[in-house]
Design a protein around this motif. Structure first.
Motif, PDB file in Angstrom:
ATOM      1  N   VAL A   1       4.849  -4.088  -7.314  1.00 21.25           N
ATOM      2  CA  VAL A   1       4.190  -4.707  -6.263  1.00 21.25           C
ATOM      3  C   VAL A   1       3.354  -5.978  -6.986  1.00 21.25           C
ATOM      4  O   VAL A   1       2.842  -5.567  -8.028  1.00 21.25           O
ATOM      5  CB  VAL A   1       2.997  -4.106  -5.658  1.00 21.25           C
ATOM      6  N   GLU A   2       3.420  -7.042  -6.476  1.00 24.29           N
ATOM      7  CA  GLU A   2       2.586  -8.302  -7.094  1.00 24.29           C
ATOM      8  C   GLU A   2       1.843  -8.991  -6.196  1.00 24.29           C
ATOM      9  O   GLU A   2       2.158  -9.184  -5.080  1.00 24.29           O
ATOM     10  CB  GLU A   2       3.501  -8.967  -7.637  1.00 24.29           C
ATOM     11  N   ILE A   3       0.747  -9.278  -6.672  1.00 21.12           N
ATOM     12  CA  ILE A   3      -0.194 -10.269  -5.732  1.00 21.12           C
ATOM     13  C   ILE A   3      -0.362 -11.457  -6.750  1.00 21.12           C
ATOM     14  O   ILE A   3      -0.726 -11.609  -7.887  1.00 21.12           O
ATOM     15  CB  ILE A   3      -1.838  -9.660  -5.905  1.00 21.12           C
ATOM     16  N   ASP A   4      -0.093 -12.758  -5.970  1.00 29.94           N
ATOM     17  CA  ASP A   4      -0.215 -13.777  -6.701  1.00 29.94           C
ATOM     18  C   ASP A   4      -0.538 -14.944  -5.642  1.00 29.94           C
ATOM     19  O   ASP A   4       0.140 -14.995  -4.489  1.00 29.94           O
ATOM     20  CB  ASP A   4       0.987 -14.553  -7.379  1.00 29.94           C
ATOM     21  N   ILE A   5      -1.413 -15.867  -5.851  1.00 29.00           N
ATOM     22  CA  ILE A   5      -1.780 -17.006  -5.228  1.00 29.00           C
ATOM     23  C   ILE A   5      -0.766 -17.854  -4.847  1.00 29.00           C
ATOM     24  O   ILE A   5      -0.722 -18.893  -3.570  1.00 29.00           O
ATOM     25  CB  ILE A   5      -3.154 -17.594  -5.542  1.00 29.00           C
ATOM     26  N   ASP A   6       0.200 -18.226  -5.542  1.00 31.68           N
ATOM     27  CA  ASP A   6       1.369 -19.218  -5.676  1.00 31.68           C
ATOM     28  C   ASP A   6       2.859 -18.448  -5.268  1.00 31.68           C
ATOM     29  O   ASP A   6       3.165 -17.705  -6.193  1.00 31.68           O
ATOM     30  CB  ASP A   6       1.196 -20.031  -7.018  1.00 31.68           C
ATOM     31  N   GLY A   7       3.236 -19.001  -4.163  1.00 35.03           N
ATOM     32  CA  GLY A   7       4.392 -18.113  -3.798  1.00 35.03           C
ATOM     33  C   GLY A   7       5.437 -18.432  -4.657  1.00 35.03           C
ATOM     34  O   GLY A   7       6.467 -18.011  -4.538  1.00 35.03           O
TER      35      GLY A   7
ATOM     36  N   ALA B   1       1.004  -1.144  -0.063  1.00 34.09           N
ATOM     37  CA  ALA B   1      -0.092  -0.083   0.032  1.00 34.09           C
ATOM     38  C   ALA B   1       1.008   1.415  -0.074  1.00 34.09           C
ATOM     39  O   ALA B   1       0.496   2.203  -0.562  1.00 34.09           O
ATOM     40  CB  ALA B   1      -1.169  -0.047   1.277  1.00 34.09           C
ATOM     41  N   ASP B   2       2.017   1.334   0.819  1.00 35.92           N
ATOM     42  CA  ASP B   2       2.804   2.487   0.818  1.00 35.92           C
ATOM     43  C   ASP B   2       3.376   2.806  -0.460  1.00 35.92           C
ATOM     44  O   ASP B   2       3.366   3.843  -1.046  1.00 35.92           O
ATOM     45  CB  ASP B   2       4.041   2.245   1.924  1.00 35.92           C
ATOM     46  N   ILE B   3       3.808   1.700  -1.369  1.00 37.37           N
ATOM     47  CA  ILE B   3       4.472   1.905  -2.562  1.00 37.37           C
ATOM     48  C   ILE B   3       3.568   2.336  -3.431  1.00 37.37           C
ATOM     49  O   ILE B   3       3.617   3.313  -4.236  1.00 37.37           O
ATOM     50  CB  ILE B   3       5.009   0.285  -3.104  1.00 37.37           C
ATOM     51  N   LEU B   4       2.319   1.729  -3.360  1.00 38.07           N
ATOM     52  CA  LEU B   4       1.263   2.371  -4.645  1.00 38.07           C
ATOM     53  C   LEU B   4       0.780   3.744  -4.107  1.00 38.07           C
ATOM     54  O   LEU B   4       0.645   4.340  -5.010  1.00 38.07           O
ATOM     55  CB  LEU B   4      -0.134   1.203  -4.422  1.00 38.07           C
ATOM     56  N   ASN B   5       0.686   4.108  -2.902  1.00 36.06           N
ATOM     57  CA  ASN B   5       0.214   5.498  -2.498  1.00 36.06           C
ATOM     58  C   ASN B   5       1.380   6.291  -3.098  1.00 36.06           C
ATOM     59  O   ASN B   5       0.974   7.515  -3.227  1.00 36.06           O
ATOM     60  CB  ASN B   5       0.141   5.478  -1.120  1.00 36.06           C
ATOM     61  N   GLU B   6       2.772   6.088  -2.814  1.00 35.23           N
ATOM     62  CA  GLU B   6       3.745   6.895  -3.306  1.00 35.23           C
ATOM     63  C   GLU B   6       3.922   7.024  -4.621  1.00 35.23           C
ATOM     64  O   GLU B   6       4.399   8.104  -5.020  1.00 35.23           O
ATOM     65  CB  GLU B   6       4.955   6.575  -2.472  1.00 35.23           C
ATOM     66  N   GLY B   7       3.515   6.098  -5.370  1.00 39.02           N
ATOM     67  CA  GLY B   7       3.704   6.161  -6.671  1.00 39.02           C
ATOM     68  C   GLY B   7       2.745   7.165  -7.629  1.00 39.02           C
ATOM     69  O   GLY B   7       1.616   7.384  -7.091  1.00 39.02           O
TER      70      GLY B   7
ATOM     71  N   ARG C   1       2.475   7.085 -11.030  1.00 39.13           N
ATOM     72  CA  ARG C   1       2.072   6.678 -12.527  1.00 39.13           C
ATOM     73  C   ARG C   1       2.089   5.142 -12.264  1.00 39.13           C
ATOM     74  O   ARG C   1       3.063   4.557 -12.606  1.00 39.13           O
ATOM     75  CB  ARG C   1       3.232   7.181 -13.370  1.00 39.13           C
ATOM     76  N   VAL C   2       0.867   4.796 -11.680  1.00 45.54           N
ATOM     77  CA  VAL C   2       0.814   3.340 -11.536  1.00 45.54           C
ATOM     78  C   VAL C   2       0.230   2.482 -12.774  1.00 45.54           C
ATOM     79  O   VAL C   2      -0.824   2.943 -13.456  1.00 45.54           O
ATOM     80  CB  VAL C   2      -0.151   3.059 -10.213  1.00 45.54           C
ATOM     81  N   ALA C   3       0.770   1.656 -13.089  1.00 46.43           N
ATOM     82  CA  ALA C   3       0.109   0.520 -14.145  1.00 46.43           C
ATOM     83  C   ALA C   3       0.120  -0.977 -13.531  1.00 46.43           C
ATOM     84  O   ALA C   3       0.796  -1.366 -12.791  1.00 46.43           O
ATOM     85  CB  ALA C   3       1.336   0.632 -15.158  1.00 46.43           C
ATOM     86  N   ILE C   4      -1.248  -1.192 -13.784  1.00 42.53           N
ATOM     87  CA  ILE C   4      -1.774  -2.568 -13.356  1.00 42.53           C
ATOM     88  C   ILE C   4      -1.696  -3.466 -14.633  1.00 42.53           C
ATOM     89  O   ILE C   4      -2.068  -3.157 -15.937  1.00 42.53           O
ATOM     90  CB  ILE C   4      -3.202  -2.406 -12.904  1.00 42.53           C
ATOM     91  N   LEU C   5      -1.299  -4.697 -14.570  1.00 38.90           N
ATOM     92  CA  LEU C   5      -1.128  -5.696 -15.201  1.00 38.90           C
ATOM     93  C   LEU C   5      -1.770  -6.897 -14.519  1.00 38.90           C
ATOM     94  O   LEU C   5      -1.345  -7.366 -13.715  1.00 38.90           O
ATOM     95  CB  LEU C   5       0.381  -6.325 -15.749  1.00 38.90           C
TER      96      LEU C   5
ATOM     97  N   VAL D   1       5.374   2.807 -11.027  1.00 42.72           N
ATOM     98  CA  VAL D   1       5.035   1.565 -10.101  1.00 42.72           C
ATOM     99  C   VAL D   1       4.344   0.547 -11.066  1.00 42.72           C
ATOM    100  O   VAL D   1       3.369   0.705 -11.631  1.00 42.72           O
ATOM    101  CB  VAL D   1       4.282   1.776  -8.795  1.00 42.72           C
ATOM    102  N   LEU D   2       4.866  -0.508 -11.111  1.00 41.27           N
ATOM    103  CA  LEU D   2       4.203  -1.758 -11.890  1.00 41.27           C
ATOM    104  C   LEU D   2       3.463  -2.632 -10.555  1.00 41.27           C
ATOM    105  O   LEU D   2       4.180  -3.220  -9.899  1.00 41.27           O
ATOM    106  CB  LEU D   2       5.312  -2.613 -12.375  1.00 41.27           C
ATOM    107  N   PHE D   3       2.132  -2.783 -10.940  1.00 37.60           N
ATOM    108  CA  PHE D   3       1.461  -3.469 -10.086  1.00 37.60           C
ATOM    109  C   PHE D   3       0.725  -4.594 -10.812  1.00 37.60           C
ATOM    110  O   PHE D   3      -0.363  -4.721 -11.740  1.00 37.60           O
ATOM    111  CB  PHE D   3       0.155  -2.684  -9.513  1.00 37.60           C
ATOM    112  N   MET D   4       1.482  -6.157 -10.525  1.00 34.97           N
ATOM    113  CA  MET D   4       0.971  -7.067 -11.267  1.00 34.97           C
ATOM    114  C   MET D   4      -0.137  -8.027 -10.407  1.00 34.97           C
ATOM    115  O   MET D   4       0.015  -8.351  -9.149  1.00 34.97           O
ATOM    116  CB  MET D   4       2.187  -8.307 -11.677  1.00 34.97           C
TER     117      MET D   4
END
Length: 601
Positions: free
Chosen positions: A298-304, A202-208, A210-214, A275-278
């Motif tokens: 920043v990345e969200i994935d169900i598989d570590g 959240a801190d990284i995304l808030n500081e960005g 130009r956020v790009a979501i993939l 910020v790249l948000f995958m």
């Protein structure tokens, strides 16, 4: 009560919710064939023309329904044929259970006819692989196969020797040491993120700024959350091909596909973000991601196992996409400066204009393949299911077809194999008989195996036909076109006719021989008319477009090395004049749309 082990297998499959099994017969599964006859359609036996097609259909069933797909093959060669379709399921993380026959236990180890070491053969493609050597194993092997396929989102393989299939069933093994008692049932777990890592994200995304979501297919259950996060962050959303259906393309901040087949809007956003948000994607191509160190991640994935392996991330959030975003959103601050979002939306409008103009160009009276997809897009019925094969047609499927809310779309993503476009569409029709289904297939893939499956469509005509259209759109260009362009751009070699040219064939006429409807179109002025006729047919349709094979699938940005190799290839290419003329006009439309001061409606 089941009489033989084979009867019990089908009974257990039914208890696991399996309604149909895709397969091709053989003597290594004779016991299973008899059981299917006695089962009277529970589950239903769907006869494909080839075991590979059965595996593709099982994979497609899993993709489109979220359920376990199931396929069956005989021993030896039949089992071997399954592998390509099973690898498609494994690499795209789809739950599939494969059941294969084997020679009798007595014959194993004797180099018997069709004796193949199936446990070794399936060990790489399967998360779980087990040979059943005693009838009392059958219950727990089936149960564990399904639980493993669902939990690992992968392939599980059950090998049953002929004599075990025909042995007396043992639904409940004897109460003795070594016996195992399993149950039907599984529930999806809640995979929640680590709070500290979530706060870091959240801190990284808030500081960005130009956020790009993939997003990829892992975001499929988080549509509303992705939209809300994008709105708060003032971000745009690019989509990997397996994530096409996650968000509709009519949202103004959705930039469309990414990569070689992607959009200029996606490329501009990804290459200029801070910020790249995958989310739920393992998109692998580094050349289409930001330069290392140029932005935070920043990345969200169900598989570590898959977290932070495509781009160096600063926050590695392991968790379900929906669950994670619901906890992340309250931590995000709405960005007051919307200039980044406005720039993204302007780029989307510009790219859509480029696509329309490129699709509208014709050369020498030939059909522009882009027009085939572009003119279909506004005609797509609500709830359509769209499949694609691997080839140059995939470019137009990805760029020109606009997915709307409620549509489904898929293809072979990670394996990117030729051949699944047609079986995916057939499986979609079986699973959703009341929904329109449209497949995009190149003539190379159609000749490889798609044509044969028109006989499967004929066999199940009562299920394939009817009001919702079922259309197999074939791009006839007598060229293995995607590889031809890759030879030019990546190898620096001209088109090699001996490898790339394929024979012309009357696909629409062949469809008529199969009892289907065939529509032939070679006139650029009649593309929309042909689509309207196909979409209104009460029979399955093979819609054949004879298209121009000299129109390049131009990537969003052309790399210097590829440009040099393409020029080198062009000097000796047999189609150099047509390629140069078409490529110049296609690129010119993009250059014109991006002139300073240009405005777009």
């Amino acid at each position: 009560m089941a009489e033989q082990v084979a009867d019990y297998v089908l009974q257990r499959l039914t208890e696991w919710g399996v309604e149909r099994v895709y397969r091709y017969p053989g003597d290594g599964i004779n016991g299973m064939l008899g059981a299917f006859d006695r089962a009277e359609g529970r589950p239903e036996f769907i006869q494909t023309r080839h075991e590979e097609m059965a595996a593709f259909m099982a994979c497609a069933h899993a993709k489109f329904t979220g359920e376990v797909g199931c396929c069956v093959a005989t021993s030896g060669p039949g089992a071997i044929h399954l592998l390509n379709g099973l690898y498609d399921a494994k690499l795209d993380h789809q739950p599939v259970v494969a059941i294969v026959g084997q020679q009798k236990r007595l014959a194993q180890g004797t180099h018997y006819q069709q004796e193949v070491n199936l446990e070794d053969l399936f060990s790489d493609v399967s998360e779980y692989c087990q040979i059943v050597m005693h009838p009392g194993q059958m219950r727990h092997v089936i149960d564990r196969a399904f639980k493993t396929a669902l939990t690992a989102r992968s392939v599980a393989t059950i090998i049953i020797p002929e004599d075990v299939q025909e042995a007396d069933a043992m639904p409940s093994p004897p109460k003795e040491h070594g016996s195992v008692y399993s149950s039907v049932g599984w529930s999806r777990p809640r995979v929640l993120p680590n709070p500290e890592e979530l706060r870091k994200a959240a801190d990284i995304l808030n500081e960005g700024e130009r956020v790009a979501i993939l997003i990829g297919q892992g975001a499929a259950g988080a549509r509303e959350e992705v939209v809300e996060a994008a709105d708060l962050l003032g971000a745009g959303v690019a989509k990997a091909l397996l994530g096409r259906e996650v968000l509709p393309d009519d949202l103004p901040f959705v930039t469309g596909p990414i990569g070689l087949l992607g959009s200029k809007a996606s490329d501009e956003m990804i290459m200029n973000c801070d910020v790249l948000f995958m989310i739920g994607s393992s998109f692998p191509y580094a050349e289409w991601l930001p330069d290392e160190g140029s932005c935070r991640g920043v990345e969200i994935d169900i598989d570590g196992r898959m977290i932070g392996i495509r781009y160096p991330m600063d926050a590695h959030v392991v968790g379900d996409a929906g669950e994670t975003l619901r906890e992340l959103i309250p931590l995000l601050r709405r960005k007051p400066d919307r200039s980044w979002r406005e720039r993204i939306e302007e780029n989307v409008r510009s790219w859509n204009t480029v696509m329309e103009k490129r699709a509208g160009q014709t050369f020498d009276g030939k059909i522009n393949p882009q027009a085939v997809a572009h003119e279909l897009s506004p005609l797509l019925p609500d709830g359509s299911i769209l499949t694609a094969d691997s080839g140059s047609g995939t470019n137009w499927w990805a760029r020109h077809l606009k997915i709307r809310e409620g549509m489904k779309a898929s293809l072979s993503g990670t394996l990117a194999t030729m051949g699944p476009g047609v079986p995916y569409a057939i499986a979609a029709r079986f699973a959703f008989p009341d929904r329109p289904v449209i497949a995009f297939v190149g003539d190379g893939a159609f000749q490889m195996n798609g044509m044969n499956e028109m006989l499967t469509v004929k066999r199940y005509a009562d299920r394939m036909g009817g009001a919702p259209p079922l259309v197999f759109c074939v791009f006839n260009n007598q060229d293995l076109n995607q590889v031809t362009w890759e030879q030019r751009a990546m190898g620096g070699d001209p088109k090699y006719e001996g490898s790339q040219s394929i024979p012309d064939f009357p696909y629409a006429k062949y469809a008529e021989l199969c009892g289907l409807k065939g529509i032939y179109c070679d006139d650029p002025r009649k593309v929309t008319t042909a689509w309207r006729e196909a979409l209104s047919s009460d029979r399955p349709v093979v819609l054949e477009f004879v298209v121009d094979n000299e129109i390049a699938p131009i990537p969003p940005h052309i790399m210097e090395t590829q440009a040099k190799k393409a020029v080198k290839a062009g000097i000796k290419d047999p189609q150099k004049v047509g390629i140069a003329r078409r490529g110049f006009r296609q690129k010119l439309t993009e250059m014109y749309e991006n002139l300073p001061g240009r405005k777009h409606d």
